[in-house]
Design a protein around this motif. Structure first.
Motif, PDB file in Angstrom:
ATOM      1  N   PRO A 116      24.480  16.373  48.291  1.00 58.03           N
ATOM      2  CA  PRO A 116      23.027  16.090  49.024  1.00 58.03           C
ATOM      3  C   PRO A 116      23.286  16.072  50.716  1.00 58.03           C
ATOM      4  CG  PRO A 116      24.438  14.281  47.992  1.00 58.03           C
ATOM      5  CD  PRO A 116      25.035  15.313  47.458  1.00 58.03           C
ATOM      6  N   GLU A 117      22.218  16.173  51.262  1.00 58.19           N
ATOM      7  CA  GLU A 117      22.325  16.065  52.705  1.00 58.19           C
ATOM      8  C   GLU A 117      22.947  14.678  53.155  1.00 58.19           C
ATOM      9  OE1 GLU A 117      18.684  17.430  54.335  1.00 58.19           O
ATOM     10  OE2 GLU A 117      18.973  19.303  53.477  1.00 58.19           O
ATOM     11  N   THR A 118      22.434  13.847  52.603  1.00 56.91           N
ATOM     12  CA  THR A 118      22.814  12.474  52.941  1.00 56.91           C
ATOM     13  C   THR A 118      23.580  11.574  51.827  1.00 56.91           C
ATOM     14  OG1 THR A 118      20.604  11.381  52.347  1.00 56.91           O
ATOM     15  CG2 THR A 118      20.855  12.123  54.514  1.00 56.91           C
ATOM     16  N   GLU A 119      24.215  10.769  52.006  1.00 58.25           N
ATOM     17  CA  GLU A 119      24.697   9.929  50.831  1.00 58.25           C
ATOM     18  C   GLU A 119      23.722   9.543  50.022  1.00 58.25           C
ATOM     19  OE1 GLU A 119      28.993   7.831  51.911  1.00 58.25           O
ATOM     20  OE2 GLU A 119      27.465   6.861  52.109  1.00 58.25           O
ATOM     21  N   LEU A 120      24.004   9.338  48.367  1.00 62.50           N
ATOM     22  CA  LEU A 120      22.934   8.783  47.672  1.00 62.50           C
ATOM     23  C   LEU A 120      23.687   7.343  47.332  1.00 62.50           C
ATOM     24  CD1 LEU A 120      22.343  11.759  45.031  1.00 62.50           C
ATOM     25  CD2 LEU A 120      21.118  11.202  46.982  1.00 62.50           C
ATOM     26  N   VAL A 121      22.910   6.367  47.667  1.00 68.26           N
ATOM     27  CA  VAL A 121      23.288   5.124  47.800  1.00 68.26           C
ATOM     28  C   VAL A 121      22.454   4.317  46.691  1.00 68.26           C
ATOM     29  CG1 VAL A 121      23.771   2.755  48.727  1.00 68.26           C
ATOM     30  CG2 VAL A 121      23.966   4.920  49.900  1.00 68.26           C
ATOM     31  N   PHE A 122      22.911   3.923  45.402  1.00 68.27           N
ATOM     32  CA  PHE A 122      22.324   3.347  44.226  1.00 68.27           C
ATOM     33  C   PHE A 122      22.593   1.960  44.147  1.00 68.27           C
ATOM     34  CE2 PHE A 122      22.739   8.287  42.849  1.00 68.27           C
ATOM     35  CZ  PHE A 122      21.169   8.166  42.527  1.00 68.27           C
ATOM     36  N   GLU A 123      21.569   1.251  43.917  1.00 65.62           N
ATOM     37  CA  GLU A 123      21.703  -0.269  43.532  1.00 65.62           C
ATOM     38  C   GLU A 123      21.250  -0.446  42.297  1.00 65.62           C
ATOM     39  OE1 GLU A 123      20.919  -2.596  47.713  1.00 65.62           O
ATOM     40  OE2 GLU A 123      19.211  -1.098  47.321  1.00 65.62           O
ATOM     41  N   THR A 124      21.687  -0.813  41.193  1.00 63.67           N
ATOM     42  CA  THR A 124      21.125  -1.199  40.042  1.00 63.67           C
ATOM     43  C   THR A 124      21.190  -2.686  39.826  1.00 63.67           C
ATOM     44  OG1 THR A 124      22.211   0.598  38.834  1.00 63.67           O
ATOM     45  CG2 THR A 124      21.472  -1.026  37.488  1.00 63.67           C
ATOM     46  N   TRP A 125      19.896  -3.254  39.740  1.00 66.23           N
ATOM     47  CA  TRP A 125      19.846  -4.922  39.586  1.00 66.23           C
ATOM     48  C   TRP A 125      19.775  -5.072  37.858  1.00 66.23           C
ATOM     49  CZ3 TRP A 125      19.495  -8.556  43.062  1.00 66.23           C
ATOM     50  CH2 TRP A 125      19.357  -8.220  44.526  1.00 66.23           C
ATOM     51  N   MET A 126      20.655  -5.982  37.517  1.00 65.78           N
ATOM     52  CA  MET A 126      20.878  -6.169  36.193  1.00 65.78           C
ATOM     53  C   MET A 126      21.266  -7.480  35.937  1.00 65.78           C
ATOM     54  SD  MET A 126      24.285  -6.875  35.863  1.00 65.78           S
ATOM     55  CE  MET A 126      25.737  -6.453  36.978  1.00 65.78           C
ATOM     56  N   SER A 127      21.174  -8.007  34.523  1.00 66.08           N
ATOM     57  CA  SER A 127      21.536  -9.166  34.098  1.00 66.08           C
ATOM     58  C   SER A 127      22.453  -9.008  33.207  1.00 66.08           C
ATOM     59  CB  SER A 127      20.553  -9.940  33.454  1.00 66.08           C
ATOM     60  OG  SER A 127      20.002  -9.321  32.250  1.00 66.08           O
ATOM     61  N   LEU A 128      23.619 -10.065  32.911  1.00 68.11           N
ATOM     62  CA  LEU A 128      24.606  -9.900  32.009  1.00 68.11           C
ATOM     63  C   LEU A 128      24.241 -10.030  30.655  1.00 68.11           C
ATOM     64  CD1 LEU A 128      27.361 -12.039  34.217  1.00 68.11           C
ATOM     65  CD2 LEU A 128      27.048  -9.661  34.157  1.00 68.11           C
ATOM     66  N   THR A 129      23.063 -10.557  30.290  1.00 71.64           N
ATOM     67  CA  THR A 129      22.514 -10.562  28.717  1.00 71.64           C
ATOM     68  C   THR A 129      21.800  -9.343  28.541  1.00 71.64           C
ATOM     69  OG1 THR A 129      20.469 -11.601  29.791  1.00 71.64           O
ATOM     70  CG2 THR A 129      22.266 -13.120  29.086  1.00 71.64           C
ATOM     71  N   CYS A 130      21.505  -8.466  29.272  1.00 65.87           N
ATOM     72  CA  CYS A 130      20.825  -7.017  29.259  1.00 65.87           C
ATOM     73  C   CYS A 130      21.658  -6.098  28.497  1.00 65.87           C
ATOM     74  CB  CYS A 130      20.276  -6.659  30.408  1.00 65.87           C
ATOM     75  SG  CYS A 130      19.534  -4.894  30.278  1.00 65.87           S
ATOM     76  N   HIS A 131      21.041  -5.809  27.190  1.00 65.25           N
ATOM     77  CA  HIS A 131      22.014  -4.786  26.692  1.00 65.25           C
ATOM     78  C   HIS A 131      21.702  -3.295  26.913  1.00 65.25           C
ATOM     79  CE1 HIS A 131      18.368  -5.585  24.089  1.00 65.25           C
ATOM     80  NE2 HIS A 131      18.320  -4.501  23.720  1.00 65.25           N
ATOM     81  N   ASN A 132      20.413  -3.152  27.649  1.00 62.12           N
ATOM     82  CA  ASN A 132      20.026  -1.784  28.372  1.00 62.12           C
ATOM     83  C   ASN A 132      20.836  -1.606  29.593  1.00 62.12           C
ATOM     84  OD1 ASN A 132      18.196  -1.023  26.459  1.00 62.12           O
ATOM     85  ND2 ASN A 132      16.767  -2.404  26.942  1.00 62.12           N
ATOM     86  N   CYS A 133      21.101  -2.461  30.192  1.00 63.14           N
ATOM     87  CA  CYS A 133      21.874  -2.266  31.597  1.00 63.14           C
ATOM     88  C   CYS A 133      22.939  -1.739  31.630  1.00 63.14           C
ATOM     89  CB  CYS A 133      22.046  -3.586  32.427  1.00 63.14           C
ATOM     90  SG  CYS A 133      20.481  -4.711  32.638  1.00 63.14           S
TER      91      CYS A 133
END
Length: 524
Positions: A116-133
């Motif tokens: 990528p031309e610039t860095e790909l900076v990902f943020e994942t908002w999650m919870s510790l009880t989430c089984h999808n996260c």
């Protein structure tokens, strides 16, 4: 933080580290920083290949970075990754330390090839009880390990409530890319790559279209599809399985306690076991592929055509449709507008985001009542709305619900609108079906739990006959109305939508498809 048993297990895993790694913590005076430091010190003590620094400069505190010594890997946790995320932590440690990931070599090469031309900076908002996260966190962590142009931070919303409010995060997992919303819900590596690697779909289509015809092609990767694949492969015939996501709806199920011989498991674990079992056989698994249409063979003994959304075409002598079902929408004003902004479908995942607030659950069956019981332990108050004149859940669940002091129940209640301020949910309106009176509740969230819809949109107008509910009509041997096309599981008219029933129906469909093959290929 870690008991003796967990420490022993983790120590054994950390023996697989091939390179030294550093944990770099950014801490403050909050008690959570003390907990994070304690966890990191315990981990460091388990391996001479791990060192800990406390001079991190991240503005989001507490947080810590995992990096190979002397490098600057973009893997970070703004969380104390216990609960469902402990596995994410262990995998991040191992992968940063050089232990090879368990994904296809093609995906690894695709990740490394991204420039990528610039860095790909990902943020994942999650919870510790989430089984999808965890799937999302683990996928993005791996990408950050493999490609220096990718960075990722997994954020526990409960630690950063002010930011949750400012960014209006109402459901998890929610992913931002370079500050903009990128995606929500469960995702695997391939799905993420498809969104950022624009040439991937065309390359996939070309490869898939080159495949030789199958004897049986299963559409769907849930319990019915997996069982069909195993039974077909054991017959020694050329078997393929194409699925939008392997595991199907079981991925969204927290506890499974009624699958015979398995007293208790969790949905994601069950789905992983399904896939592992299928891959032990000679089955061509084509995951993360959406089917657009199915065309039966034009002549007896001919080939059916399965068309995918990326333009690929697959051919097969028989097809088994096992596409399952999905959660039903309540279909009132405000539901679509406020999805992930207060309208939710997974109480286990999103419940912690509503801690101390008022919410409603729509639906009085087992799933609705279980959701209300679960939420009552987290939120300030739960209102359960049921259209019928009584709750349909098991009596033991109803009795438990009625014993809770912070729950209100309304039967004969028709939800008419989910309201909001343009940014997030602020209430729900329902009508009393007896008196006709309308009532409005001030709420922060609404959890919809009202049953299932079969995934058959791709069959509308096809030769496969559907019921008035959109289910595929089948006979006792899983035959559909189309020659050489079979169906199994929740997508069909078979009564009782249960995992064990779907698995049995998938096995039956495979046996019927095999019987069809030997009869149509027999000489006159």
């Amino acid at each position: 933080m870690l008991d003796a048993n967990l420490q022993a297990q983790l120590k054994a895993y950390l023996e697989r580290l091939q390179h030294p790694i550093e944990l770099i913590a950014s801490l403050d005076e909050r008690p959570e920083s003390g907990e994070m430091r304690e966890l990191l010190e315990e981990i460091t003590a388990l391996s001479d290949k791990i060192s800990l620094r406390l001079d991190g400069q991240d503005t989001r505190r507490p947080s810590f970075q995992i990096t190979r010594a002397g490098e600057d890997m973009g893997v970070r946790f703004a969380a104390i990754p216990m609960g469902h995320e402990f596995t994410s932590l262990v995998l991040a440690l191992l992968q940063a330390g050089g232990h090879p990931p368990k994904i296809e070599a093609e995906l690894i090469e695709q990740i490394r090839a991204l420039k990528p031309e610039t860095e790909l900076v990902f943020e994942t908002w999650m919870s510790l009880t989430c089984h999808n996260c965890p799937d999302v966190v683990q996928a993005l962590n791996l990408m950050a390990v493999l490609n220096p142009r990718i960075r990722h931070v997994a954020i526990d919303g409960s630690l950063f409530q002010k930011e949750v409010e400012e960014r209006q995060i109402m459901a998890v997992p929610l992913v931002f890319l370079n500050g903009e919303k990128f995606a929500s819900g469960r995702m695997e590596v391939g799905e993420i790559l498809a969104k950022i690697d624009t040439g991937a779909a065309a390359r996939d289509a070309a490869k898939l279209s080159e495949k030789a015809p199958f004897d049986v092609l299963i559409v769907g990767g849930g319990p019915a599809g997996a069982a069909a694949a195993i039974y077909a492969a054991r017959k020694g015939i050329r078997t393929g399985l194409v699925a939008e996501r392997f595991g199907g709806q079981t991925l969204d199920t927290l506890g499974i306690e009624n699958y015979i011989s398995v007293p208790h498991t969790e949905g994601p674990k069950f789905a992983a076991a399904l896939e592992q079992h299928v891959r032990e056989y000679d089955v061509d698994v084509m995951n993360l592929q959406r089917v657009e249409s199915v065309e039966p063979a034009q002549e007896k003994g001919g080939l059916a055509t399965v068309r995918l959304s990326n333009g690929a075409e697959l051919k097969s002598r028989t097809v088994i449709l096992a596409t399952g079902a999905r959660w039903r929408n309540v279909n009132v004003p405000g539901e679509e507008q406020y999805k992930t902004k207060g309208v939710a479908y997974c109480p286990h995942c999103d419940g912690p985001l509503f801690k101390g607030k008022k919410v409603a659950v729509i639906g009085g069956g087992n799933s609705g009542v279980e959701a209300a019981i679960d939420l009552a332990g987290v939120v300030e108050h739960v209102t359960l709305i049921e259209f019928a004149d009584q709750l349909k859940a098991d009596a033991v669940l109803v009795n438990k619900l009625k014993s809770l002091p912070n729950v209100a129940i309304h039967t004969n209640a028709q939800t008419t609108e989910i309201t909001g301020d343009g940014q997030k949910v602020n209430g729900l309106t329902f009508k009393d079906r007896v008196s006709g009176a309308e009532h409005h509740l001030e709420l922060a969230g609404v959890f919809v739990q009202i049953g299932l819809v079969p995934n058959t949109e791709f069959l509308k107008g096809s030769a496969v006959e559907l019921s008035r509910y959109g289910e595929i009509i089948i006979d006792a041997k899983c035959h559909t109305s189309a020659e050489g096309i079979f169906a199994a599981g929740d997508v069909t008219t078979v009564p009782y939508k249960q995992i064990v029933i779907a698995a049995g129906e998938g096995s039956k469909a495979a046996l019927s498809a095999f019987d069809h093959l030997i009869r149509t290929s027999a000489p006159a």
